[in-house]
Design a protein around this motif. Structure first.
Motif, PDB file in Angstrom:
ATOM      1  N   ALA A 107     -45.737 -48.959  57.018  1.00 15.88           N
ATOM      2  CA  ALA A 107     -44.366 -49.314  56.671  1.00 15.88           C
ATOM      3  C   ALA A 107     -44.320 -50.604  55.872  1.00 15.88           C
ATOM      4  CB  ALA A 107     -43.519 -49.454  57.944  1.00 15.88           C
ATOM      5  N   ALA A 108     -43.226 -50.775  55.151  1.00 15.98           N
ATOM      6  CA  ALA A 108     -43.011 -52.005  54.374  1.00 15.98           C
ATOM      7  C   ALA A 108     -41.522 -52.284  54.275  1.00 15.98           C
ATOM      8  CB  ALA A 108     -43.616 -51.886  52.984  1.00 15.98           C
ATOM      9  N   ILE A 109     -41.161 -53.541  54.443  1.00 20.81           N
ATOM     10  CA  ILE A 109     -39.815 -54.009  54.113  1.00 20.81           C
ATOM     11  C   ILE A 109     -39.910 -54.569  52.701  1.00 20.81           C
ATOM     12  CG2 ILE A 109     -37.935 -55.589  54.692  1.00 20.81           C
ATOM     13  CD1 ILE A 109     -38.982 -55.600  57.568  1.00 20.81           C
ATOM     14  N   VAL A 110     -39.320 -53.880  51.735  1.00 18.37           N
ATOM     15  CA  VAL A 110     -39.531 -54.241  50.329  1.00 18.37           C
ATOM     16  C   VAL A 110     -38.398 -55.118  49.814  1.00 18.37           C
ATOM     17  CG1 VAL A 110     -41.027 -52.309  49.754  1.00 18.37           C
ATOM     18  CG2 VAL A 110     -38.575 -52.012  49.622  1.00 18.37           C
ATOM     19  N   MET A 111     -38.783 -56.201  49.184  1.00 15.06           N
ATOM     20  CA  MET A 111     -37.814 -57.158  48.669  1.00 15.06           C
ATOM     21  C   MET A 111     -37.840 -57.237  47.148  1.00 15.06           C
ATOM     22  SD  MET A 111     -38.521 -60.109  51.548  1.00 15.06           S
ATOM     23  CE  MET A 111     -36.983 -60.995  51.270  1.00 15.06           C
ATOM     24  N   GLN A 112     -38.777 -56.473  46.529  1.00 14.04           N
ATOM     25  CA  GLN A 112     -38.895 -56.480  45.072  1.00 14.04           C
ATOM     26  C   GLN A 112     -38.882 -55.048  44.558  1.00 14.04           C
ATOM     27  OE1 GLN A 112     -42.235 -58.343  46.349  1.00 14.04           O
ATOM     28  NE2 GLN A 112     -42.141 -60.132  45.030  1.00 14.04           N
ATOM     29  N   ARG A 113     -38.215 -54.847  43.441  1.00 13.98           N
ATOM     30  CA  ARG A 113     -38.039 -53.504  42.912  1.00 13.98           C
ATOM     31  C   ARG A 113     -39.370 -52.866  42.541  1.00 13.98           C
ATOM     32  NH1 ARG A 113     -35.273 -49.108  43.707  1.00 13.98           N
ATOM     33  NH2 ARG A 113     -35.308 -47.729  41.892  1.00 13.98           N
ATOM     34  N   TRP A 114     -40.299 -53.630  41.969  1.00 10.97           N
ATOM     35  CA  TRP A 114     -41.567 -53.039  41.537  1.00 10.97           C
ATOM     36  C   TRP A 114     -42.339 -52.464  42.720  1.00 10.97           C
ATOM     37  CZ3 TRP A 114     -46.110 -54.743  43.608  1.00 10.97           C
ATOM     38  CH2 TRP A 114     -46.132 -56.029  44.183  1.00 10.97           C
ATOM     39  N   MET A 115     -42.261 -53.139  43.881  1.00  9.88           N
ATOM     40  CA  MET A 115     -42.963 -52.648  45.058  1.00  9.88           C
ATOM     41  C   MET A 115     -42.283 -51.394  45.608  1.00  9.88           C
ATOM     42  SD  MET A 115     -45.585 -53.192  47.011  1.00  9.88           S
ATOM     43  CE  MET A 115     -46.247 -52.905  48.660  1.00  9.88           C
ATOM     44  N   GLU A 116     -40.971 -51.382  45.596  1.00 10.05           N
ATOM     45  CA  GLU A 116     -40.243 -50.209  46.060  1.00 10.05           C
ATOM     46  C   GLU A 116     -40.579 -48.994  45.197  1.00 10.05           C
ATOM     47  OE1 GLU A 116     -35.643 -48.846  47.118  1.00 10.05           O
ATOM     48  OE2 GLU A 116     -36.059 -50.845  46.299  1.00 10.05           O
TER      49      GLU A 116
END
Length: 283
Positions: A107-116
């Motif tokens: 899992a990941a809590i994504v804070m940047q669009r590129w990572m999402e």
């Protein structure tokens, strides 16, 4: 200039700390998990890899499970001199292969669009959103302690009971292990437990920051939910933070956790507008 990568992939070692720190602090493409521990604190875990070529590290990826069924992506950092997609594919394919068969969720809590975008293209799916709320010295209804809940400072000896409470209150993805709580406890600014009939039935851990304080964790045992104990714990915390001159208290919670949102809004929290997607991949 982005160059083709012909690296060796290997487990990260404590001796890599300096180069990984350079990736974390001087590169733009860096994902870090919101956690008590920094990515460098996880060095030595087997689920931590680097891409190396001629002694230089170009990327790092860490997803050590904690608890054992939840592997949060605690770090993905890539040098701007190499292909993001190539580095990700090498590291993710390795991680997925090694984690295969362990019945866990990455899992990941994504804070940047590129990572999402990268995770969605790889097969991750949006599971939830995390929203941020803030209490900015707003008056709130005072709740009398009609159940004789005794609230006191948390001690090191409380942590096994706190971990058991946490496991009962949260789904596996969101649980704090005993090891994690032992790490978090000395870093917290205000930590308290709620006791009823000599049993810990609620707890909270909060941190201090330049803007005020942050409620990092609040839990009430399922057998005692709906009795106002969560409200009493936050009310007590607000007394403490305001006595210390900390006017702002923030908290994160899941956007679909209606009970949690109702509690925070009742005691004066309001959404800040910040929200972050939680993406998951089942292995």
């Amino acid at each position: 200039m982005v160059t083709a990568l012909r690296p060796a992939i290997r487990q990260a070692l404590p001796t890599d700390q300096s180069q990984i720190a350079n990736l974390m602090y001087f590169e733009n493409r860096v994902h870090r998990h919101l956690d008590w521990r920094t990515p460098l604190d996880w060095l030595g875990a087997p689920e931590y890899w680097v891409l190396e070529e001629q002694g230089n590290l170009y990327a790092a990826f860490a997803c050590p499970p904690d608890p054992e069924t939840a592997a949060w992506i605690r770090l993905f950092a890539v040098s701007s001199s190499v292909s993001l997609l190539q580095a990700w594919n090498i590291l993710w394919d390795t991680a997925r292969s090694i984690l295969q068969g362990r019945n866990l969720t990455v899992a990941a809590i994504v804070m940047q669009r590129w990572m999402e975008e990268l995770l969605l293209e790889t097969g991750f799916r949006e599971f939830q959103k995390v929203v941020v709320l803030a209490q900015n010295n707003t008056p709130f209804p005072w709740q009398p302690n009609s159940h004789d809940l005794y609230i006191r400072e948390m001690t090191q000896e409380d942590l096994p009971s706190v971990a058991a409470l946490d496991a009962a209150a949260f789904s596996p993805l969101w649980q704090n292990s005993l090891a994690s709580l032992k790490y978090a406890f000395p870093l917290s600014e205000i930590s308290t437990v709620g006791i009823l009939n000599d049993e810990i039935v609620a707890y909270q851990m909060s941190t201090r920051n330049p803007f005020g304080a942050h409620l990092a964790r609040l839990a009430v045992h399922p057998q005692h939910q709906g009795r106002g104990f969560g409200y009493l714990m936050v009310q007590h915390l607000l007394q403490n933070t305001r006595a210390q001159g900390l006017a702002r208290l923030t908290v994160n919670t899941q956007s679909d956790n209606t009970a949690s949102l109702a509690l925070y809004e009742k005691i004066g929290f309001r959404r800040t507008g910040e929200q972050y997607a939680v993406l998951t991949y089942s292995i």
